[in-house]
Write a protein that holds these residues in place. Structure first.
Motif, PDB file in Angstrom:
ATOM      1  N   ALA B 493       0.838  -1.200   0.000  1.00 46.44           N
ATOM      2  CA  ALA B 493       0.000   0.000   0.000  1.00 46.44           C
ATOM      3  C   ALA B 493       0.863   1.236   0.000  1.00 46.44           C
ATOM      4  CB  ALA B 493      -0.908   0.014   1.241  1.00 46.44           C
ATOM      5  N   GLU B 494       0.270   2.314  -0.496  1.00 48.16           N
ATOM      6  CA  GLU B 494       0.926   3.602  -0.448  1.00 48.16           C
ATOM      7  C   GLU B 494      -0.113   4.624  -0.024  1.00 48.16           C
ATOM      8  OE1 GLU B 494       3.163   4.702  -3.888  1.00 48.16           O
ATOM      9  OE2 GLU B 494       2.969   6.835  -3.448  1.00 48.16           O
ATOM     10  N   PHE B 495       0.216   5.425   0.985  1.00 45.25           N
ATOM     11  CA  PHE B 495      -0.724   6.423   1.468  1.00 45.25           C
ATOM     12  C   PHE B 495      -0.071   7.795   1.405  1.00 45.25           C
ATOM     13  CE2 PHE B 495      -1.546   2.561   4.004  1.00 45.25           C
ATOM     14  CZ  PHE B 495      -2.849   2.307   3.619  1.00 45.25           C
ATOM     15  N   SER B 496      -0.856   8.801   1.100  1.00 47.23           N
ATOM     16  CA  SER B 496      -0.358  10.162   1.261  1.00 47.23           C
ATOM     17  C   SER B 496      -0.455  10.492   2.738  1.00 47.23           C
ATOM     18  CB  SER B 496      -1.185  11.135   0.447  1.00 47.23           C
ATOM     19  OG  SER B 496      -2.466  11.246   1.034  1.00 47.23           O
ATOM     20  N   ARG B 497       0.190  11.579   3.132  1.00 44.78           N
ATOM     21  CA  ARG B 497       0.153  11.981   4.535  1.00 44.78           C
ATOM     22  C   ARG B 497      -1.292  12.153   5.029  1.00 44.78           C
ATOM     23  NH1 ARG B 497       3.146  13.918   8.411  1.00 44.78           N
ATOM     24  NH2 ARG B 497       2.371  15.614   9.725  1.00 44.78           N
ATOM     25  N   ALA B 498      -2.122  12.695   4.142  1.00 47.15           N
ATOM     26  CA  ALA B 498      -3.501  12.952   4.535  1.00 47.15           C
ATOM     27  C   ALA B 498      -4.309  11.663   4.700  1.00 47.15           C
ATOM     28  CB  ALA B 498      -4.159  13.862   3.512  1.00 47.15           C
ATOM     29  N   LEU B 513      -6.003  -5.473   4.000  1.00 41.29           N
ATOM     30  CA  LEU B 513      -6.570  -4.509   3.060  1.00 41.29           C
ATOM     31  C   LEU B 513      -5.575  -4.397   1.918  1.00 41.29           C
ATOM     32  CD1 LEU B 513      -9.100  -2.690   3.689  1.00 41.29           C
ATOM     33  CD2 LEU B 513      -7.457  -0.838   3.875  1.00 41.29           C
ATOM     34  N   GLN B 514      -5.712  -5.278   0.941  1.00 35.07           N
ATOM     35  CA  GLN B 514      -4.621  -5.349  -0.015  1.00 35.07           C
ATOM     36  C   GLN B 514      -4.699  -4.278  -1.086  1.00 35.07           C
ATOM     37  OE1 GLN B 514      -3.248  -8.937  -1.362  1.00 35.07           O
ATOM     38  NE2 GLN B 514      -3.213  -9.869   0.658  1.00 35.07           N
ATOM     39  N   ASN B 515      -3.508  -3.784  -1.427  1.00 32.74           N
ATOM     40  CA  ASN B 515      -3.326  -2.915  -2.588  1.00 32.74           C
ATOM     41  C   ASN B 515      -4.100  -1.618  -2.546  1.00 32.74           C
ATOM     42  OD1 ASN B 515      -1.647  -4.820  -3.565  1.00 32.74           O
ATOM     43  ND2 ASN B 515      -3.198  -5.771  -4.869  1.00 32.74           N
ATOM     44  N   GLU B 516      -4.494  -1.192  -1.364  1.00 31.38           N
ATOM     45  CA  GLU B 516      -5.233   0.056  -1.354  1.00 31.38           C
ATOM     46  C   GLU B 516      -4.339   1.219  -1.762  1.00 31.38           C
ATOM     47  OE1 GLU B 516      -6.900   3.085   1.910  1.00 31.38           O
ATOM     48  OE2 GLU B 516      -7.816   1.114   1.903  1.00 31.38           O
ATOM     49  N   GLY B 517      -4.791   1.970  -2.721  1.00 31.85           N
ATOM     50  CA  GLY B 517      -4.089   3.194  -3.090  1.00 31.85           C
ATOM     51  C   GLY B 517      -2.714   2.976  -3.676  1.00 31.85           C
ATOM     52  N   LEU B 518      -2.403   1.761  -4.069  1.00 33.66           N
ATOM     53  CA  LEU B 518      -1.073   1.529  -4.618  1.00 33.66           C
ATOM     54  C   LEU B 518      -1.017   2.117  -6.019  1.00 33.66           C
ATOM     55  CD1 LEU B 518       1.627   0.206  -4.004  1.00 33.66           C
ATOM     56  CD2 LEU B 518       0.804  -1.815  -5.170  1.00 33.66           C
ATOM     57  N   ASN B 519      -0.082   3.010  -6.209  1.00 30.78           N
ATOM     58  CA  ASN B 519       0.007   3.696  -7.496  1.00 30.78           C
ATOM     59  C   ASN B 519       0.347   2.733  -8.609  1.00 30.78           C
ATOM     60  OD1 ASN B 519      -0.556   6.044  -6.294  1.00 30.78           O
ATOM     61  ND2 ASN B 519       1.482   6.957  -6.516  1.00 30.78           N
TER      62      ASN B 519
END
Lengths: 319, 521
Positions: B493-498, B513-519
């Motif tokens: 996963a990759e999350f922005s600070r927000a 919670l797989q692959n959420e927000g992965l670019n």
């Protein structure tokens, strides 16, 4: 099926790499010199080799714990000198003199063991110190001169019984005893254990202190026996005998599969290793290689053998 | 029910029993500066699998080390089968029938399976000094048969796989008639099939009445295997409940529970151009696939559980481990990094996880430690220019606020925070473009932590791209501009600070919670 045969063959080489090296050294020699494979010559090799082999067996014990015993040459000289001195000058009977001398060797071994086990002094340093001190003691005791005039009870130990050198019997005896101790007894099991992982062994309730103490006593005792045989063979105790014995003993053990990192080694390996060096030296003599050059060749063979062994072991591990 | 004490008592076969096997009462243990376990009261039943979960540093391992005799508790009592016991050493624990299987397995690699199982307890011949090798092999074989294991009793440990070695540890525990077996993340190095085998073994031990305490981060395993779950956080037990009554959500919530404290000053940074691009990084079993990008002046937090492959990313980028086929681009140029020297040449720096072993020369002075990478530059004809080195070191000490009495002070005598600053000073000397920090504040007091955080922010402000690995979620959330999460060797996963929250990161790290927000995937 073919594969499993290959695997078994390779693993046989892996566990007996010393024997392979022995063959690699012996085969060319027997081709080059007609005198090599003769009963007489092989008995000569056996005589020369058996004395170093006893010290090498003791060294193997120290190496398996991950240590080393550099004092073996000095201990050999001291034991020989004491036995000769006590039986000639001090007027003791030969056998009590020999036993007292061996007891002195045991004391030196116990001192080494105590420094290493309780004092936590690295084995290299502790035995380097006792190597110097014990050599010094020998020189003081002998006044730097050989002690001769040994009686027949003493020199008997370097004679032949029906053509077979007595030291070879002594070696056989020592090898059997040490084999049982190292490979069959609880004590031997623990020697491997502390060499393979001291902390693991300690957690299993093994006391490294006692084991190390025992190991250095065994090493010194073996060195003492070597010293007695050298003395018997020369009909006199030489204050400078046994110089360089530690190198031959370490080289033999390592050639026979002992690991300087500890945890590996065997009595059989020490024997094989000593015979490799013995046969090489003998072969070079037969080929009339000057002794200075022999030293260089011995060093090179040692390096090559160790590298080969290392590479073989790593390669075969993957098979 | 009366149990005999000591190792002579056999494993009792008691089913569906609600008898306490183990009662821990008010256990507390502190280390200098840390209260590692605080007043924990916990019990375990005969014949159950109790899962023990919590974030890294929650006190699980300390508690289990107390139980297995490696540490002694400051206060508290332990009851085993109703009897109070004093567990003073690992040996004593073994005699009492408590075995702990550590992640670093305690086997002697050069010895055989049978020798290891019976180490320290070899069967002897009647005379008493010689090992009865045949009996030892036979007994070992019996245990292996009982456990359904198919490797040879005379195989060397070094020839076995990690999974098989783990089985040997269990066999060893069985041979000592253990009543309690503690397993510390046993599956972290196992494949799925091997894990399955281990689980079957654990279940059959449970049937035989053995109590198993199972430390794990893997939620699916916990739900498949355990009867009850105990959750620890910050040294305290926050809850125990039957697994049936729990969900992943409730467990995660109990694990992270605390509020985010505000001692992570976040300075705004200006994100520049791309500095590092990584495609399909792969190395060994631990790092399977990772692709990501770092920008100039940006702090990227790399979260994930211990063993998820975070450190491996750092080591591959720094040339310490082999890169198996991944592509690395620095400033748009494809580069091959085979050694730390090459990494440094490409402007990549690494502050290692273990500063005492890999980061510092503990016996040497602060000066040599801080300036070692400058020796080449600040020397003439092979002689060091001590004046210049001292001048530079003084500057660095001042800039980083390193509290050392003088330049000659041994690095080993500094506090943890100051040691870490010395390591960072060394990297300042070479002006890296990319700085990777692996657990930069582990074991460091709070005020030094804050200093190191502001130092990291300053570096980022100067345009250094920062990749910070940390197991402390508040730290990750506090100073990162962007957060990557790893799980089992892959970026999940990759999350922005927000976007980032503790719960979301924890869920990605434990695989819920797989692959959420992965670019781009």
């Amino acid at each position: 099926m073919n594969n499993s045969f290959l695997q078994r063959f390779l693993s046989l080489i892996r566990t007996n790499s010393g024997l392979v090296i022995l063959l690699l050294v012996a085969l060319p020699l027997s081709a080059l010199s007609a005198d090599f494979i003769t009963v007489n010559n092989l008995l000569t090799v056996a005589l020369q080799t058996s004395m170093i082999a006893i010290a090498a067996i003791g060294m193997t014990f120290a190496l398996i714990t991950g240590g080393v015993d550099l004092s073996v040459g000095s201990v050999a000289a001291l034991t020989g000198a004491l036995a000769a001195g006590l039986s000639t000058r001090a007027g003791l009977e030969t056998y009590p003199a020999i036993l007292l001398a061996l007891f002195a060797a045991v004391l030196v071994g116990a001192l080494n063991g105590a420094m290493i086990a309780w004092g936590r002094i690295p084995p290299f340093v502790a035995t380097l110190a006792s190597m110097a001190a014990v050599r010094g003691l020998t020189l003081v005791y002998t006044q730097g001169r050989p002690i001769s005039g040994l009686d027949e009870q003493f020199t008997f130990w370097a004679t032949n019984i029906s053509g077979i050198p007595v030291p070879l019997f002594v070696l056989l005896f020592v090898a059997i005893i040490t084999y049982v101790v190292l490979h069959r007894s609880v004590f031997g099991n623990y020697i491997f254990a502390i060499g393979g992982g001291e902390e693991t062994a300690r957690l299993a309730g093994i006391s490294p202190v006692r084991i190390k103490l025992g190991v250095y006593i065994i090493s010194a005792l073996c060195a003492g026996l070597t010293g007695l045989l050298l003395t018997a063979r020369l009909w006199s105790a030489q204050p400078n005998s046994g110089i360089g014995l530690e190198l031959d003993a370490i080289a033999s053990s390592v050639l026979g599969g002992a690991s300087l990192m500890g945890g590996a080694g065997s009595v059989g390996g020490a024997l094989t290793g000593t015979f490799i060096i013995g046969i090489l030296a003998n072969g070079l003599n037969l080929l009339e290689v000057p002794s200075y050059n022999q030293q260089v060749i011995k060093g090179l063979v040692f390096i090559i053998a160790v590298i080969l062994d290392y590479v073989l072991k790593r390669r075969l591990k993957k098979v | 029910m009366v149990f005999r004490r000591g190792h002579s008592s056999p494993i009792k076969i008691i089913m569906a029993d609600q008898t306490y096997r183990l009662e821990l009462k008010n256990i507390t243990k502190s280390f200098p500066g840390v209260l590692a376990v605080q007043d924990v009261t916990l019990h375990a039943y005969v014949g159950e699998i109790l899962a023990l979960v919590g974030e890294n540093g929650a006190g699980k391992s300390t508690l289990m080390n107390i139980l297995s005799g490696a540490f002694s508790a400051d206060c508290g009592t332990i009851l085993l089968d109703g009897q109070e016991v004093k567990i003073t050493s690992p040996r004593r624990a073994q005699e009492l029938g408590i075995a702990m299987i550590h992640q670093e397995l305690a086997l002697i690699p050069q010895m055989t399976v049978a020798q290891n199982i019976f180490l320290g307890r070899e069967p002897l011949f009647a005379a008493g000094t010689l090992v009865n090798i045949k009996k030892m092999m036979d007994d070992a074989q019996d245990i292996l048969n009982q456990l359904g294991l198919d490797f040879a009793v005379n195989a060397l440990i070094s020839d076995l796989s990690i999974a098989q070695r783990q089985m040997v540890e269990i066999a060893k525990a069985i041979s000592t008639k253990s009543r309690v077996i503690i397993l510390d993340e046993p599956t972290s190095a196992l494949s799925e099939r091997e894990s399955g085998k281990l689980f079957n073994l654990m279940r059959s031990l449970r049937e035989q009445g053995v109590t198993l305490i199972y430390i794990s981060h893997r939620m699916e395993e916990i739900f498949a295997l355990s009867d009850r779950v105990a959750v620890m956080r910050d040294g305290q037990l926050v809850g125990v409940a039957p697994t049936k009554e729990l969900t992943v959500g409730t467990i995660v919530q109990m694990m992270v529970g605390r509020e985010l404290k505000d001692f992570f000053p976040k300075t705004e940074t200006q994100r520049g151009c791309v500095t590092l691009e990584v495609q399909n990084l792969r190395s060994g079993a631990r790092l399977k696939d990772a692709s990501f990008t770092l920008y100039k002046g940006e702090i990227v937090g790399l979260a994930g559980l211990v063993g998820s492959g975070r450190t491996e990313i750092a080591r591959v980028l720094f040339g310490a481990d082999k890169n198996e086929g991944g592509e690395i681009r620095v400033d748009g140029q494809s580069v091959k990094i085979h050694s730390p020297q090459e990494a440094i040449r490409h402007g990549i720096g690494l502050v290692t996880e273990d500063r005492k072993v890999q980061g510092l020369f503990l016996g040497q002075s602060v000066r040599s430690n801080a300036s070692v990478s400058l020796f080449q530059r600040l020397s003439r004809l092979g002689f060091l220019l001590y004046g210049k080195i001292d001048q530079w070191t003084r500057g660095a000490i001042q800039q980083l606020n390193i509290r050392a009495s003088n330049l000659e002070q041994r690095a080993g005598n500094l506090s943890g925070g100051n040691q870490q600053k010395v390591v960072i000073a060394r990297w300042l000397a070479v002006n890296p473009k990319i700085l990777i920090l692996d657990e930069p504040t582990r074991g460091i007091d709070v005020s030094s932590k804050a200093e190191i955080h502001s130092l990291i922010s300053e570096l980022a402000a100067k345009g250094v791209a920062i990749l910070m690995i940390s197991s402390e979620l508040p730290e990750i959330l506090g100073i990162s501009d962007r957060i990557l999460v790893m799980r089992e060797g892959q970026l999940t996963a990759e999350f922005s600070r927000a976007e980032a929250t503790q719960g979301r990161i924890m869920q990605a790290a434990t695989g819920q919670l797989q692959n959420e927000g992965l670019n781009g995937s």
